[in-house]
Design a protein around this motif. Structure first.
Motif, PDB file in Angstrom:
ATOM      1  N   VAL A  79     -34.515   0.165 -15.717  1.00 52.05           N
ATOM      2  CA  VAL A  79     -34.034   1.343 -16.420  1.00 52.05           C
ATOM      3  C   VAL A  79     -34.358   2.222 -15.292  1.00 52.05           C
ATOM      4  O   VAL A  79     -35.835   2.134 -14.943  1.00 52.05           O
ATOM      5  N   SER A  80     -34.584   3.433 -15.372  1.00 51.93           N
ATOM      6  CA  SER A  80     -34.900   4.447 -14.551  1.00 51.93           C
ATOM      7  C   SER A  80     -36.144   5.302 -14.658  1.00 51.93           C
ATOM      8  O   SER A  80     -36.724   5.587 -14.283  1.00 51.93           O
ATOM      9  N   MET A  81     -35.725   5.731 -16.049  1.00 45.77           N
ATOM     10  CA  MET A  81     -36.215   6.473 -17.270  1.00 45.77           C
ATOM     11  C   MET A  81     -35.799   7.677 -16.337  1.00 45.77           C
ATOM     12  O   MET A  81     -35.017   7.863 -15.965  1.00 45.77           O
TER      13      MET A  81
ATOM     14  N   GLY B 229     -41.096   7.654 -13.732  1.00 46.85           N
ATOM     15  CA  GLY B 229     -40.020   7.905 -15.046  1.00 46.85           C
ATOM     16  C   GLY B 229     -41.797   6.977 -16.106  1.00 46.85           C
ATOM     17  O   GLY B 229     -42.636   6.910 -15.600  1.00 46.85           O
ATOM     18  N   VAL B 230     -41.554   7.070 -17.338  1.00 43.57           N
ATOM     19  CA  VAL B 230     -41.950   5.958 -18.158  1.00 43.57           C
ATOM     20  C   VAL B 230     -42.220   5.028 -18.238  1.00 43.57           C
ATOM     21  O   VAL B 230     -41.015   4.411 -17.694  1.00 43.57           O
ATOM     22  N   TYR B 231     -44.000   4.503 -18.527  1.00 45.37           N
ATOM     23  CA  TYR B 231     -43.165   3.023 -18.382  1.00 45.37           C
ATOM     24  C   TYR B 231     -44.250   2.831 -16.695  1.00 45.37           C
ATOM     25  O   TYR B 231     -43.374   1.625 -17.245  1.00 45.37           O
ATOM     26  N   ASN B 232     -44.097   3.634 -15.964  1.00 42.78           N
ATOM     27  CA  ASN B 232     -44.281   3.831 -15.244  1.00 42.78           C
ATOM     28  C   ASN B 232     -43.540   2.831 -14.017  1.00 42.78           C
ATOM     29  O   ASN B 232     -43.358   1.975 -13.003  1.00 42.78           O
ATOM     30  N   GLN B 233     -42.128   3.940 -13.693  1.00 40.90           N
ATOM     31  CA  GLN B 233     -41.428   3.709 -12.938  1.00 40.90           C
ATOM     32  C   GLN B 233     -41.660   5.067 -11.321  1.00 40.90           C
ATOM     33  O   GLN B 233     -41.677   6.123 -12.318  1.00 40.90           O
TER      34      GLN B 233
ATOM     35  N   THR C  56     -43.746   6.079   4.848  1.00 40.34           N
ATOM     36  CA  THR C  56     -44.182   5.227   3.594  1.00 40.34           C
ATOM     37  C   THR C  56     -43.456   5.387   2.586  1.00 40.34           C
ATOM     38  O   THR C  56     -42.935   7.026   2.301  1.00 40.34           O
ATOM     39  N   THR C  57     -42.331   4.573   1.977  1.00 47.19           N
ATOM     40  CA  THR C  57     -41.477   4.779   1.053  1.00 47.19           C
ATOM     41  C   THR C  57     -41.786   3.195   0.084  1.00 47.19           C
ATOM     42  O   THR C  57     -42.200   2.349   0.712  1.00 47.19           O
ATOM     43  N   ILE C  58     -42.738   3.818  -1.296  1.00 44.02           N
ATOM     44  CA  ILE C  58     -42.943   2.603  -2.036  1.00 44.02           C
ATOM     45  C   ILE C  58     -42.400   3.076  -3.534  1.00 44.02           C
ATOM     46  O   ILE C  58     -42.063   4.107  -4.173  1.00 44.02           O
ATOM     47  N   VAL C  59     -41.576   1.391  -4.196  1.00 46.14           N
ATOM     48  CA  VAL C  59     -40.711   1.410  -5.613  1.00 46.14           C
ATOM     49  C   VAL C  59     -41.503   1.019  -6.033  1.00 46.14           C
ATOM     50  O   VAL C  59     -42.067  -0.219  -5.777  1.00 46.14           O
ATOM     51  N   LYS C  60     -42.233   1.165  -6.958  1.00 45.22           N
ATOM     52  CA  LYS C  60     -43.111   0.413  -8.530  1.00 45.22           C
ATOM     53  C   LYS C  60     -42.284   0.165  -9.651  1.00 45.22           C
ATOM     54  O   LYS C  60     -41.917   1.628 -10.136  1.00 45.22           O
ATOM     55  N   LEU C  61     -41.996  -0.989 -10.252  1.00 50.62           N
ATOM     56  CA  LEU C  61     -41.080  -0.637 -11.551  1.00 50.62           C
ATOM     57  C   LEU C  61     -41.840  -1.099 -12.348  1.00 50.62           C
ATOM     58  O   LEU C  61     -41.805  -2.674 -12.016  1.00 50.62           O
ATOM     59  N   SER C  62     -41.799  -0.473 -13.398  1.00 48.37           N
ATOM     60  CA  SER C  62     -42.845  -1.837 -14.681  1.00 48.37           C
ATOM     61  C   SER C  62     -42.370  -1.729 -16.259  1.00 48.37           C
ATOM     62  O   SER C  62     -41.339  -0.800 -16.290  1.00 48.37           O
ATOM     63  N   ALA C  63     -42.565  -1.600 -17.074  1.00 54.32           N
ATOM     64  CA  ALA C  63     -42.557  -2.133 -18.719  1.00 54.32           C
ATOM     65  C   ALA C  63     -43.827  -1.896 -18.883  1.00 54.32           C
ATOM     66  O   ALA C  63     -44.319  -3.086 -19.782  1.00 54.32           O
ATOM     67  N   ASN C  64     -44.703  -1.176 -18.277  1.00 52.47           N
ATOM     68  CA  ASN C  64     -45.781  -1.046 -19.285  1.00 52.47           C
ATOM     69  C   ASN C  64     -45.888  -0.606 -20.965  1.00 52.47           C
ATOM     70  O   ASN C  64     -45.804   0.556 -21.190  1.00 52.47           O
ATOM     71  N   ARG C  65     -46.279  -2.000 -21.438  1.00 60.50           N
ATOM     72  CA  ARG C  65     -46.077  -2.124 -22.563  1.00 60.50           C
ATOM     73  C   ARG C  65     -46.794  -0.933 -23.672  1.00 60.50           C
ATOM     74  O   ARG C  65     -46.256  -0.371 -24.421  1.00 60.50           O
ATOM     75  N   ARG C  66     -48.485  -0.435 -22.987  1.00 63.09           N
ATOM     76  CA  ARG C  66     -49.548   0.376 -23.680  1.00 63.09           C
ATOM     77  C   ARG C  66     -48.302   2.023 -23.368  1.00 63.09           C
ATOM     78  O   ARG C  66     -48.894   2.729 -23.927  1.00 63.09           O
TER      79      ARG C  66
ATOM     80  N   GLU D 180     -54.250   9.591 -20.142  1.00 67.84           N
ATOM     81  CA  GLU D 180     -54.129   8.496 -19.435  1.00 67.84           C
ATOM     82  C   GLU D 180     -54.477   7.454 -19.155  1.00 67.84           C
ATOM     83  O   GLU D 180     -53.904   6.287 -18.646  1.00 67.84           O
ATOM     84  N   SER D 181     -55.222   7.023 -19.989  1.00 72.47           N
ATOM     85  CA  SER D 181     -55.965   5.209 -20.144  1.00 72.47           C
ATOM     86  C   SER D 181     -54.584   4.044 -20.907  1.00 72.47           C
ATOM     87  O   SER D 181     -54.862   3.244 -19.958  1.00 72.47           O
ATOM     88  N   THR D 182     -54.123   4.691 -21.340  1.00 73.50           N
ATOM     89  CA  THR D 182     -52.711   3.750 -21.926  1.00 73.50           C
ATOM     90  C   THR D 182     -51.649   4.559 -21.056  1.00 73.50           C
ATOM     91  O   THR D 182     -50.924   3.332 -20.631  1.00 73.50           O
ATOM     92  N   ASN D 183     -51.055   5.212 -20.694  1.00 81.95           N
ATOM     93  CA  ASN D 183     -49.692   5.993 -19.536  1.00 81.95           C
ATOM     94  C   ASN D 183     -50.191   5.587 -18.397  1.00 81.95           C
ATOM     95  O   ASN D 183     -48.728   5.221 -17.052  1.00 81.95           O
ATOM     96  N   ARG D 184     -51.586   5.457 -17.619  1.00 80.32           N
ATOM     97  CA  ARG D 184     -51.779   5.575 -16.149  1.00 80.32           C
ATOM     98  C   ARG D 184     -51.035   5.378 -14.903  1.00 80.32           C
ATOM     99  O   ARG D 184     -50.548   5.344 -14.509  1.00 80.32           O
ATOM    100  N   GLU D 185     -50.371   7.335 -15.277  1.00 78.66           N
ATOM    101  CA  GLU D 185     -50.061   7.421 -14.164  1.00 78.66           C
ATOM    102  C   GLU D 185     -50.560   8.363 -13.275  1.00 78.66           C
ATOM    103  O   GLU D 185     -49.935   8.004 -11.944  1.00 78.66           O
ATOM    104  N   MET D 186     -51.490   9.017 -13.768  1.00 78.07           N
ATOM    105  CA  MET D 186     -51.888   9.372 -12.336  1.00 78.07           C
ATOM    106  C   MET D 186     -52.943   7.927 -12.258  1.00 78.07           C
ATOM    107  O   MET D 186     -53.511   8.118 -10.373  1.00 78.07           O
ATOM    108  N   GLU D 187     -53.654   7.539 -12.420  1.00 75.81           N
ATOM    109  CA  GLU D 187     -53.976   6.135 -11.785  1.00 75.81           C
ATOM    110  C   GLU D 187     -52.860   5.074 -10.729  1.00 75.81           C
ATOM    111  O   GLU D 187     -52.968   5.061  -9.871  1.00 75.81           O
ATOM    112  N   THR D 188     -51.775   5.591 -11.574  1.00 78.03           N
ATOM    113  CA  THR D 188     -50.476   4.798 -10.138  1.00 78.03           C
ATOM    114  C   THR D 188     -50.386   5.622  -8.932  1.00 78.03           C
ATOM    115  O   THR D 188     -49.768   5.164  -7.910  1.00 78.03           O
ATOM    116  N   VAL D 189     -50.801   7.208  -9.042  1.00 74.07           N
ATOM    117  CA  VAL D 189     -50.557   7.466  -7.777  1.00 74.07           C
ATOM    118  C   VAL D 189     -51.717   7.350  -6.645  1.00 74.07           C
ATOM    119  O   VAL D 189     -51.366   6.725  -6.021  1.00 74.07           O
TER     120      VAL D 189
END
Length: 386
Positions: free
Chosen positions: A103-105, A335-339, A349-359, A366-375
């Motif tokens: 799922v894309s979110m 997308g939410v859950y780190n898509q 470069t193109t990178i796809v990361k699909l995730s289900a970050n339960r927190r 940011e410590s739970t959502n970790r979006e800027m860390e993923t960037v």
């Protein structure tokens, strides 16, 4: 622990509660109404180049963190790296796999933006400086009455909105209920939204903006959004697996987050935009649309100015694409859950990361959502191999 009883509907997922989701995000079509999009009649298999290695660690705010721990902690299901259009790294964990739809979110939002651009090029939409209410039925005086399509693309309509995933009374939760037909339909929800600020002055992240853009595509083309995407993106981009859009009970696509594709097929939108809208010699999306989509066009769209869930984010915004700060021209669908579909043009470069970050969404931190860390991680990965 996963529950012994599988979810029967989207409402049973327990989103943003800390419940593990990796068993669910790979099979949304099993418990939601969906519209299927067929693989292309001319599927394009990605060429495979020499395998690259991931960095053992990366640095966030002066702290060195382990790559493997990051992938595990964010419940990563797929990590796919393309350089110059070749697969250079591909890894699946948990329930992910090369043929597994996920799922894309809100990654779906960037696909919807692309469809708007195609509809403009084809003349179905005369101009994005027209009012979106010229195409989509809305209540007079409501949020989208006489607001330009451009402002909606830039999440700047002025609509009142709360996208706080940790607040069960927020607008995003009420929109999700509309997906289930609780309290109305998706089209009915956006038709009655309330205005809070002058259009074109505040970038307030708002999933309702994408939902009304989905309605725009459908009304302007006279087709369902899924049918239009099948012809305009799935077919020419050579998608190799079936895709799915989640539907509400009225048969309307959940434009703001209900797309389901494989990692390899998500990568196609990133590569298409990396290459200026050209796919194997064919101009699928106008080059000007691609350029404008990933450009900060006004001060309220600059990195640090867009607001999500009542809090500023460190990213800028284009036409439903996120724009990291800096001068490298990067952009990302998120997308939410780190898509993520992250694109670094200077690194090819193109990178796809699909995730289900339960927190994710259990707090606004940011410590739970970790979006800027993923960037930060994806940037490090792109720069390491170029």
């Amino acid at each position: 622990m996963m529950t012994d009883q599988p979810p029967q509907t989207l409402a049973d997922l327990g989103l943003f509660t800390g419940a593990p989701q990796y068993e669910n995000f790979c099979r949304i079509k099993d418990f939601a109404d969906v519209r299927e999009m067929a693989p292309s009649s001319k599927p394009h298999a990605w060429p495979v180049g020499d395998t690259i290695t991931l960095p053992d660690a990366y640095e966030v705010d002066g702290t060195v963190r382990s790559t493997e721990e990051f992938l595990a902690d964010t419940d990563t299901a797929a990590l796919l790296v393309l350089i110059d259009g070749e697969i250079r790294y591909e890894r699946y964990l948990l329930t992910g796999g090369p043929d597994v739809p996920w799922v894309s979110m809100s990654v779906a939002k960037s696909f919807v933006s692309a469809l708007v651009g195609i509809a403009v090029e084809e003349g179905h939409i005369r101009s994005i400086d027209e009012a979106i209410s010229a195409y989509v039925p809305v209540l007079p005086g409501s949020a989208y009455d006489r607001v330009t399509i451009r402002d909606v693309l830039q999440m700047s309509s002025g609509a009142r909105w709360n996208e706080d995933y940790s607040d069960p009374d927020s607008d995003i939760f009420r929109l999700s209920l509309a997906t289930l037909g609780i309290g109305g339909t998706l089209d009915g929800f956006v038709a009655n939204m309330v205005r809070a600020s002058k259009p074109g002055t505040v970038c307030r992240y708002n999933s309702g903006e994408t939902q009304v853009l989905g309605a725009l595509v459908a009304h302007a083309t006279g087709r369902t959004m899924g049918d239009y995407m099948q012809e305009k993106l799935c077919e020419p981009l050579g998608m190799t697996s079936p895709g799915y859009w989640v539907l509400d009970p009225a048969g309307t696509e959940m434009a703001y987050g209900g797309l389901n594709l494989t990692a390899r097929d998500y990568a196609r939108i990133g590569e298409l935009y990396r290459c200026g809208g050209v796919w194997q010699g064919e101009q699928i999306i106008p080059a000007t649309w691609v350029r404008d989509s990933v450009t900060v066009a006004a001060p309220h769209l600059e990195p640090g100015r867009p607001v999500i869930g009542g809090h500023p984010t460190g990213l800028g915004y284009g036409y439903h694409w996120w724009l990291p700060a800096g001068d490298r021209g990067e952009f990302s669908a998120i997308g939410v859950y780190n898509q993520f579909v992250y694109v670094a043009p200077t690194a090819r470069t193109t990178i796809v990361k699909l995730s289900a970050n339960r927190r994710y969404g259990t707090s606004a931190k940011e410590s739970t959502n970790r979006e800027m860390e993923t960037v930060t991680f994806l940037r490090a990965l792109a720069r390491r191999n170029n």
